[in-house]
Design a protein around this motif. Structure first.
Motif, PDB file in Angstrom:
ATOM      1  N   PRO A 165       0.809  -1.222   0.000  1.00 16.76           N
ATOM      2  CA  PRO A 165       0.000   0.000   0.000  1.00 16.76           C
ATOM      3  C   PRO A 165       0.838   1.266   0.000  1.00 16.76           C
ATOM      4  CG  PRO A 165      -0.043  -1.042   2.161  1.00 16.76           C
ATOM      5  CD  PRO A 165       0.624  -2.015   1.224  1.00 16.76           C
ATOM      6  N   TYR A 166       0.305   2.309  -0.631  1.00 15.88           N
ATOM      7  CA  TYR A 166       0.985   3.599  -0.638  1.00 15.88           C
ATOM      8  C   TYR A 166       0.919   4.217   0.756  1.00 15.88           C
ATOM      9  CZ  TYR A 166       2.231   8.401  -1.771  1.00 15.88           C
ATOM     10  OH  TYR A 166       2.850   9.625  -1.808  1.00 15.88           O
ATOM     11  N   LEU A 167       2.009   4.783   1.205  1.00 17.13           N
ATOM     12  CA  LEU A 167       2.072   5.492   2.483  1.00 17.13           C
ATOM     13  C   LEU A 167       3.015   6.669   2.325  1.00 17.13           C
ATOM     14  CD1 LEU A 167       1.452   5.697   5.553  1.00 17.13           C
ATOM     15  CD2 LEU A 167       3.481   4.259   5.926  1.00 17.13           C
ATOM     16  N   TRP A 168       2.488   7.867   2.517  1.00 21.02           N
ATOM     17  CA  TRP A 168       3.305   9.081   2.429  1.00 21.02           C
ATOM     18  C   TRP A 168       4.449   8.994   3.438  1.00 21.02           C
ATOM     19  CZ3 TRP A 168       3.507  13.350  -0.653  1.00 21.02           C
ATOM     20  CH2 TRP A 168       4.247  14.443  -0.184  1.00 21.02           C
ATOM     21  N   GLY A 169       5.687   9.113   2.962  1.00 23.22           N
ATOM     22  CA  GLY A 169       6.855   9.027   3.824  1.00 23.22           C
ATOM     23  C   GLY A 169       7.353   7.620   4.072  1.00 23.22           C
ATOM     24  N   GLY A 170       6.611   6.605   3.589  1.00 21.11           N
ATOM     25  CA  GLY A 170       6.977   5.229   3.861  1.00 21.11           C
ATOM     26  C   GLY A 170       8.073   4.697   2.956  1.00 21.11           C
ATOM     27  N   LYS A 171       8.807   3.703   3.451  1.00 20.35           N
ATOM     28  CA  LYS A 171       9.829   3.062   2.626  1.00 20.35           C
ATOM     29  C   LYS A 171      10.053   1.600   3.032  1.00 20.35           C
ATOM     30  CE  LYS A 171      13.894   4.929   5.116  1.00 20.35           C
ATOM     31  NZ  LYS A 171      15.145   5.723   4.957  1.00 20.35           N
ATOM     32  N   THR A 172       8.952   0.915   3.417  1.00 25.42           N
ATOM     33  CA  THR A 172       9.042  -0.491   3.787  1.00 25.42           C
ATOM     34  C   THR A 172       7.889  -1.261   3.139  1.00 25.42           C
ATOM     35  OG1 THR A 172       7.600  -0.569   5.747  1.00 25.42           O
ATOM     36  CG2 THR A 172       9.838   0.306   6.053  1.00 25.42           C
ATOM     37  N   PRO A 173       7.915  -2.602   3.222  1.00 26.04           N
ATOM     38  CA  PRO A 173       6.823  -3.406   2.658  1.00 26.04           C
ATOM     39  C   PRO A 173       5.484  -3.215   3.366  1.00 26.04           C
ATOM     40  CG  PRO A 173       8.810  -4.728   2.906  1.00 26.04           C
ATOM     41  CD  PRO A 173       9.057  -3.445   3.624  1.00 26.04           C
ATOM     42  N   PHE A 174       5.446  -2.482   4.468  1.00 24.21           N
ATOM     43  CA  PHE A 174       4.191  -2.212   5.173  1.00 24.21           C
ATOM     44  C   PHE A 174       3.523  -0.931   4.685  1.00 24.21           C
ATOM     45  CE2 PHE A 174       6.847  -4.691   8.081  1.00 24.21           C
ATOM     46  CZ  PHE A 174       6.017  -5.785   8.276  1.00 24.21           C
ATOM     47  N   GLY A 175       4.182  -0.204   3.804  1.00 23.33           N
ATOM     48  CA  GLY A 175       3.674   1.043   3.261  1.00 23.33           C
ATOM     49  C   GLY A 175       4.832   1.846   2.699  1.00 23.33           C
ATOM     50  N   ILE A 176       4.624   2.390   1.482  1.00 22.35           N
ATOM     51  CA  ILE A 176       5.752   3.015   0.802  1.00 22.35           C
ATOM     52  C   ILE A 176       5.246   4.105  -0.126  1.00 22.35           C
ATOM     53  CG2 ILE A 176       5.834   1.547  -1.283  1.00 22.35           C
ATOM     54  CD1 ILE A 176       8.897   1.183  -0.596  1.00 22.35           C
ATOM     55  N   ASP A 177       6.043   5.166  -0.304  1.00 25.13           N
ATOM     56  CA  ASP A 177       5.673   6.189  -1.281  1.00 25.13           C
ATOM     57  C   ASP A 177       6.514   6.007  -2.542  1.00 25.13           C
ATOM     58  OD1 ASP A 177       8.147   7.484  -0.803  1.00 25.13           O
ATOM     59  OD2 ASP A 177       7.273   8.946   0.560  1.00 25.13           O
ATOM     60  N   CYS A 178       6.252   6.843  -3.545  1.00 21.33           N
ATOM     61  CA  CYS A 178       6.865   6.594  -4.854  1.00 21.33           C
ATOM     62  C   CYS A 178       8.387   6.656  -4.824  1.00 21.33           C
ATOM     63  CB  CYS A 178       6.294   7.563  -5.898  1.00 21.33           C
ATOM     64  SG  CYS A 178       6.702   9.307  -5.629  1.00 21.33           S
ATOM     65  N   SER A 179       8.941   7.662  -4.157  1.00 21.14           N
ATOM     66  CA  SER A 179      10.400   7.801  -4.125  1.00 21.14           C
ATOM     67  C   SER A 179      11.038   6.889  -3.082  1.00 21.14           C
ATOM     68  CB  SER A 179      10.793   9.257  -3.866  1.00 21.14           C
ATOM     69  OG  SER A 179      10.189   9.748  -2.682  1.00 21.14           O
ATOM     70  N   GLY A 180      10.282   6.567  -2.008  1.00 22.61           N
ATOM     71  CA  GLY A 180      10.771   5.570  -1.067  1.00 22.61           C
ATOM     72  C   GLY A 180      10.901   4.217  -1.730  1.00 22.61           C
ATOM     73  N   PHE A 181       9.985   3.931  -2.640  1.00 18.77           N
ATOM     74  CA  PHE A 181      10.019   2.684  -3.412  1.00 18.77           C
ATOM     75  C   PHE A 181      11.261   2.626  -4.297  1.00 18.77           C
ATOM     76  CE2 PHE A 181       8.562   0.809  -7.591  1.00 18.77           C
ATOM     77  CZ  PHE A 181       8.719  -0.524  -7.219  1.00 18.77           C
ATOM     78  N   THR A 182      11.484   3.657  -5.101  1.00 17.73           N
ATOM     79  CA  THR A 182      12.638   3.635  -6.002  1.00 17.73           C
ATOM     80  C   THR A 182      13.949   3.647  -5.224  1.00 17.73           C
ATOM     81  OG1 THR A 182      12.434   6.051  -6.241  1.00 17.73           O
ATOM     82  CG2 THR A 182      11.431   4.685  -7.949  1.00 17.73           C
ATOM     83  N   GLN A 183      14.000   4.428  -4.145  1.00 22.45           N
ATOM     84  CA  GLN A 183      15.231   4.488  -3.359  1.00 22.45           C
ATOM     85  C   GLN A 183      15.561   3.131  -2.742  1.00 22.45           C
ATOM     86  OE1 GLN A 183      15.405   6.227   0.639  1.00 22.45           O
ATOM     87  NE2 GLN A 183      17.029   7.598  -0.049  1.00 22.45           N
ATOM     88  N   THR A 184      14.555   2.471  -2.159  1.00 20.80           N
ATOM     89  CA  THR A 184      14.799   1.194  -1.485  1.00 20.80           C
ATOM     90  C   THR A 184      15.167   0.104  -2.484  1.00 20.80           C
ATOM     91  OG1 THR A 184      13.267   1.812   0.288  1.00 20.80           O
ATOM     92  CG2 THR A 184      13.821  -0.523   0.079  1.00 20.80           C
TER      93      THR A 184
END
Length: 276
Positions: A165-184
């Motif tokens: 699921p999308y989560l503003w500020g997130g960067k884990t498999p429990f919730g992630i935003d667009c740039s957190g996704f690409t960075q991780t």
């Protein structure tokens, strides 16, 4: 009328003090990083287990920190990290990076306390299924990512987050935003990206056409004001994987992202960049 308030007054008003250079490390699974020193403030980022940082300011409850990995700044609760020495901070900044490679895993310390860690958690001073934070030794027998992987691996790692699921500020498999996704995803492949989409757009080499792109390149998208607000990873056959509601796969054309569910364009293409 614009009123200029001295920084010293603000620090005094909110009981912040400039530190004599403190350093810290995250010893919890996932810690929210907030825009302001308040539990009610928006989460702009997350600090995952094992990430180390510089403490810029500190009061009784909050610390303003700067992450070593990408220099991102924000506020975290003082109860949610452990202090480390300057020497340890410098060692962590120069050592070979090791990251947890499973969606979710468990570690145990030398008192048999159990802690969950997410995909992309840092494993400081990792050696033969164990790592350390200060005097505490942790055991970890899960998958470790610690190599610079070939470009096709970027897509393989991206698939691990599908439907997260999308989560503003997130960067884990429990919730992630667009740039957190690409960075991780890039981090798991041994490549460093900055945190926000606008920052990531300042990296890499510009490609003139979609036809020049390869799977693993990044596409950036802007809003009506021309500000870059979204990023995704280009795949084969003019597909793109990105975080929008959830991590999903849509079509990419010269106009932007074509949502396969709504049958409409959702994002306007600004630039395509080759990072590796």
């Amino acid at each position: 009328m614009v009123v200029v308030v001295p920084v010293q007054w603000l620090l005094k008003e909110f009981n912040f003090i400039k530190t004599s250079v403190l350093f810290g490390i995250c010893n919890l699974s996932i810690v929210p990083m907030r825009l302001l020193a308040s539990d009610a403030s928006e989460m702009v980022n997350q600090v995952v287990f094992g990430e180390h940082f510089e403490v810029l300011e500190k009061d009784k409850k909050w610390s303003k920190i700067r992450l070593a990995f990408d220099s991102y700044e924000g506020f975290i609760d003082n109860k949610q990290y452990e202090e480390i020495s300057r020497e340890v901070y410098q060692q962590l900044s120069t050592e070979k990076k090791n990251y947890a490679g499973n969606l979710i895993d468990f570690i145990t310390d030398d008192r048999n306390n159990l802690t969950t860690i997410p995909l992309g958690a840092h494993l400081p001073f990792y050696d033969q299924n164990s790592f350390k934070i200060n005097t505490t030794t942790f055991l970890y027998d899960g998958k470790v990512c610690n190599e610079i992987l070939p470009k096709p691996a970027i897509i393989e790692k991206a698939y691990l987050f599908l439907n997260v699921p999308y989560l503003w500020g997130g960067k884990t498999p429990f919730g992630i935003d667009c740039s957190g996704f690409t960075q991780t995803v890039y981090k798991l492949c041994g490549h460093n990206l900055l945190r926000d989409a606008k920052q990531q757009a300042s990296q890499g080499e510009v490609l003139s056409f979609i036809e020049e792109s390869e799977p693993g390149d990044l596409a950036f998208f802007d809003n009506e004001e021309g500000n870059i607000t979204h990023v995704g990873i280009i795949m084969n056959d003019y597909n793109i994987i990105h975080a929008h509601g959830k991590v999903r796969i849509d079509k990419l054309d010269h106009s932007g992202i074509y949502n396969v569910d709504t049958q409409q364009h959702s994002h306007k293409l600004r630039v395509i960049k080759k990072m590796v």
